[in-house]
Design a protein around this motif. Structure first.
Motif, PDB file in Angstrom:
ATOM      1  N   HIS A   4     -51.749  43.973   6.811  1.00  0.00           N
ATOM      2  CA  HIS A   4     -52.382  43.645   7.855  1.00  0.00           C
ATOM      3  C   HIS A   4     -52.822  42.238   7.785  1.00  0.00           C
ATOM      4  O   HIS A   4     -52.619  41.382   8.225  1.00  0.00           O
ATOM      5  CB  HIS A   4     -53.226  44.674   8.337  1.00  0.00           C
ATOM      6  N   HIS A   5     -53.067  42.246   6.742  1.00  0.00           N
ATOM      7  CA  HIS A   5     -53.983  40.520   6.001  1.00  0.00           C
ATOM      8  C   HIS A   5     -52.823  39.514   6.236  1.00  0.00           C
ATOM      9  O   HIS A   5     -52.903  38.504   7.322  1.00  0.00           O
ATOM     10  CB  HIS A   5     -54.013  41.033   5.016  1.00  0.00           C
ATOM     11  N   THR A  23     -51.580  39.467   9.342  1.00  0.00           N
ATOM     12  CA  THR A  23     -52.791  38.070  10.628  1.00  0.00           C
ATOM     13  C   THR A  23     -52.489  36.583  10.322  1.00  0.00           C
ATOM     14  O   THR A  23     -52.635  36.070  11.194  1.00  0.00           O
ATOM     15  CB  THR A  23     -54.114  38.989  10.138  1.00  0.00           C
ATOM     16  N   LYS A  46     -56.006  48.514  18.590  1.00  0.00           N
ATOM     17  CA  LYS A  46     -55.560  47.321  18.323  1.00  0.00           C
ATOM     18  C   LYS A  46     -56.031  46.834  16.841  1.00  0.00           C
ATOM     19  O   LYS A  46     -55.080  46.137  16.582  1.00  0.00           O
ATOM     20  CB  LYS A  46     -57.832  46.378  18.238  1.00  0.00           C
ATOM     21  N   ASN A  47     -55.973  47.058  15.367  1.00  0.00           N
ATOM     22  CA  ASN A  47     -56.663  47.528  14.099  1.00  0.00           C
ATOM     23  C   ASN A  47     -54.183  47.961  13.943  1.00  0.00           C
ATOM     24  O   ASN A  47     -54.579  48.134  12.663  1.00  0.00           O
ATOM     25  CB  ASN A  47     -57.041  47.717  13.315  1.00  0.00           C
ATOM     26  N   CYS A  48     -54.262  48.668  14.739  1.00  0.00           N
ATOM     27  CA  CYS A  48     -53.147  49.856  14.520  1.00  0.00           C
ATOM     28  C   CYS A  48     -51.825  48.196  13.607  1.00  0.00           C
ATOM     29  O   CYS A  48     -51.773  47.512  14.344  1.00  0.00           O
ATOM     30  CB  CYS A  48     -52.279  50.264  15.675  1.00  0.00           C
ATOM     31  N   SER A  53     -52.975  47.449   4.316  1.00  0.00           N
ATOM     32  CA  SER A  53     -54.847  46.570   4.439  1.00  0.00           C
ATOM     33  C   SER A  53     -54.146  45.014   4.029  1.00  0.00           C
ATOM     34  O   SER A  53     -54.831  43.932   4.912  1.00  0.00           O
ATOM     35  CB  SER A  53     -56.108  47.051   3.669  1.00  0.00           C
ATOM     36  N   VAL A 110     -50.307  44.896  14.786  1.00  0.00           N
ATOM     37  CA  VAL A 110     -50.858  43.401  14.602  1.00  0.00           C
ATOM     38  C   VAL A 110     -48.660  43.196  14.018  1.00  0.00           C
ATOM     39  O   VAL A 110     -48.162  42.041  14.262  1.00  0.00           O
ATOM     40  CB  VAL A 110     -50.538  43.635  12.741  1.00  0.00           C
TER      41      VAL A 110
END
Length: 148
Positions: A123-124, A127, A10-12, A120, A16
């Motif tokens: 990723h942020h 998203t 999921k957080n890969c 990170s 994303v």
């Protein structure tokens, strides 16, 4: 034709990126007339729109451009666009000095911490951009009266 579905955690970052790409592709398919978004401001979840905030049209074009970068990689920068007349030797010396300074700084920094920070952050940002693409799509559907 059988469609290949990728399965990542999921957080890969790949998950994303895939989700962002799919949402922007959906946005492009839904928004048939992007010009309708020119004067529309993004909603601020019940608050007034910020003065000077970009229009949904600006978000639409930005999201499409970023999708190309996400799917195909960054295009190489055009080197030598800004050349000063007669500054060829000075430019080479400056570049060598900057390279030495950059290597010195990189040697001092913890590369794992840098990687985690950039990872990170990316990723942020992806998203956040995915949410913006969904907002553009939803707003366009409201404008045109399409079923959501």
């Amino acid at each position: 034709m059988q469609e290949f579905t990728r399965c990542y955690p999921k957080n890969c970052l790949l998950t994303v990126m895939d989700r962002y790409s799919a949402v922007v592709q959906n946005m492009e398919q839904v928004v048939m007339f992007p010009s309708l978004l020119r004067d529309m401001q993004p909603s601020a979840h019940g608050c007034e729109a910020q003065a000077g905030a970009p229009s949904l049209y600006n978000y639409f074009t930005m999201l499409k451009a970023i999708r190309v970068d996400v799917e195909h990689g960054l295009l190489p920068r055009k080197q030598g666009q800004v050349k000063m007349a007669g500054g060829g030797a000075n430019a080479a010396e400056n570049e060598a000095a900057e390279t030495e300074e950059g290597e010195e700084v990189l040697g001092q920094l913890d590369l794992q911490a840098q990687f985690h920070l950039h990872f990170s952050s990316l990723h942020h940002i992806l998203t956040h951009l995915t949410v913006k693409a969904q907002e553009v799509t939803r707003t366009y559907q409201e404008i045109t009266g399409q079923a959501i």
